[in-house]
Design a protein around this motif. Sequence first.
Motif, PDB file in Angstrom:
ATOM      1  N   THR A  36       0.845  -1.204   0.000  1.00 24.67           N
ATOM      2  CA  THR A  36       0.000   0.000   0.000  1.00 24.67           C
ATOM      3  C   THR A  36       0.874   1.244   0.000  1.00 24.67           C
ATOM      4  OG1 THR A  36      -0.189  -0.074   2.415  1.00 24.67           O
ATOM      5  CG2 THR A  36      -1.938  -1.141   1.131  1.00 24.67           C
ATOM      6  N   VAL A  37       1.479   1.555   1.165  1.00 25.22           N
ATOM      7  CA  VAL A  37       2.404   2.682   1.297  1.00 25.22           C
ATOM      8  C   VAL A  37       3.538   2.207   2.210  1.00 25.22           C
ATOM      9  CG1 VAL A  37       0.575   4.413   1.018  1.00 25.22           C
ATOM     10  CG2 VAL A  37       1.181   3.658   3.331  1.00 25.22           C
ATOM     11  N   TYR A  38       4.560   3.039   2.392  1.00 25.72           N
ATOM     12  CA  TYR A  38       5.620   2.685   3.346  1.00 25.72           C
ATOM     13  C   TYR A  38       5.082   2.753   4.769  1.00 25.72           C
ATOM     14  CZ  TYR A  38       9.509   2.041   0.211  1.00 25.72           C
ATOM     15  OH  TYR A  38      10.354   1.518  -0.737  1.00 25.72           O
ATOM     16  N   GLY A  39       5.622   1.899   5.632  1.00 26.27           N
ATOM     17  CA  GLY A  39       5.219   1.888   7.027  1.00 26.27           C
ATOM     18  C   GLY A  39       6.367   2.310   7.929  1.00 26.27           C
ATOM     19  N   LEU A  40       6.002   2.885   9.070  1.00 19.90           N
ATOM     20  CA  LEU A  40       6.972   3.239  10.101  1.00 19.90           C
ATOM     21  C   LEU A  40       6.756   2.234  11.222  1.00 19.90           C
ATOM     22  CD1 LEU A  40       9.018   5.411  10.968  1.00 19.90           C
ATOM     23  CD2 LEU A  40       7.119   6.694  11.914  1.00 19.90           C
ATOM     24  N   GLY A  41       7.589   1.176  11.249  1.00 19.24           N
ATOM     25  CA  GLY A  41       7.268   0.008  12.052  1.00 19.24           C
ATOM     26  C   GLY A  41       8.016  -0.107  13.362  1.00 19.24           C
ATOM     27  N   ALA A  42       7.328  -0.694  14.349  1.00 22.21           N
ATOM     28  CA  ALA A  42       7.944  -1.022  15.641  1.00 22.21           C
ATOM     29  C   ALA A  42       7.287  -2.287  16.183  1.00 22.21           C
ATOM     30  CB  ALA A  42       7.754   0.134  16.625  1.00 22.21           C
ATOM     31  N   ASN A  43       7.919  -2.885  17.173  1.00 25.95           N
ATOM     32  CA  ASN A  43       7.360  -4.064  17.840  1.00 25.95           C
ATOM     33  C   ASN A  43       5.970  -3.728  18.400  1.00 25.95           C
ATOM     34  OD1 ASN A  43       6.645  -6.102  19.602  1.00 25.95           O
ATOM     35  ND2 ASN A  43       8.695  -6.343  20.452  1.00 25.95           N
TER      36      ASN A  43
END
Length: 344
Positions: free
Chosen positions: A35-42
């Motif tokens: 979809t789009v870029y994600g800003l990921g964390a646990n």
Amino acid sequence: MKKYIDLRNTKDYSELKYAASIIKEGGLVLFPTETVYGLGANGLSPVAVKKIYEAKGRKSDNPLILHIANLNMLDRIAKNISELEYKLIKSFFPGPFTLILTRTENVPNEVTAGLETVGIRMPSNEIANKLISYADVPIAAPSANISGKPSGTNVQDIFGELSEKVDCIVDGGNTDVGLESTVVRVINDIPTILRPGKITPEDIKNVAGKVNIDKHIFSKLSSDEKILSPGMKYKHYAPNSKCVLVYSKNNNLLKNKIKEISDSYKMPIILSRTENINQYGNKVVIDIGSDVNEIARNIFSVLRKVDKFNPDIVIIEGVDPQGLGLAIMNRLIRACEYNYIEIV
Ligand code: AMP
Ligand code: MG
């Protein structure tokens, strides 16, 4: 040193193990999805999830979506899943589809903004899937952008605003869909679309027999209304310049209206579908694409470019709000802060 992992032209994903270790250790990773870029964390760590809100400047009452790699991860975070919800999961996972489910106690309040529900998605993008698998935890990830700005659909567009705030950047090139996932919650046994996306009302109706569309997709919220999807009340996608969205089923009426508006400004810029790009004389025109798939893919990147022209008005050609067009119009109407003209 921040790690940059370039996966644009390779299927060797071994470096993703490093990105996954960052997630496990509570850091932030910028990564592609379809979809789009994600800003990921646990997604199971309150401390890690808080970093997402800080990096984006996101309001704490706007919940995050948990991204899973396989259905084994589902039971850890969601419970009381109905037959219809399973049917939707079977039909649309993996893919650009988020389902709102009842959360388990494993899901921190920081993810759900205190709600008893949690949004869950299984990305089909291979890089995203591998990253989540290696991390072996659900990854909480909103769209990668500073809150209010258009979502990031390639690393170049968001590098300036986010690179200093993350621990690792995974570059997978341009995203396929270009718009965020369809968000659905089953209410009284009817799938209700809270945010339109690539999975269309028709797609959902074909599976479930019925579908509702939340009325806030196109309307402003009044302050006392109960909101099903908190994200809908925030300003989003808007360039700094003033924007107006214009749509007509009749292309001649559309072109005439846009000419009329553009003539009353000194520095207008027109975001035009490919078929009309030569119709606006010597005005500055940006081509947004020829069909809804192309427009969805391009639109956030184009919205990020327009301010560079320093326009006094951005005039945007709308599309038929059917199928994927519904999602495009939802994002554009918000980019224009509800400044919308339809000519019938
Ligand atoms: P983003 O992460 O930027 O794609 O935004 C996620 C969207 O999903 C926002 O509009 C959220 O409000 C919505 N969302 C996430 N979790 C929930 C939930 N539990 N209930 C309703 N909406 C949600
Ligand atoms: Mg977002």
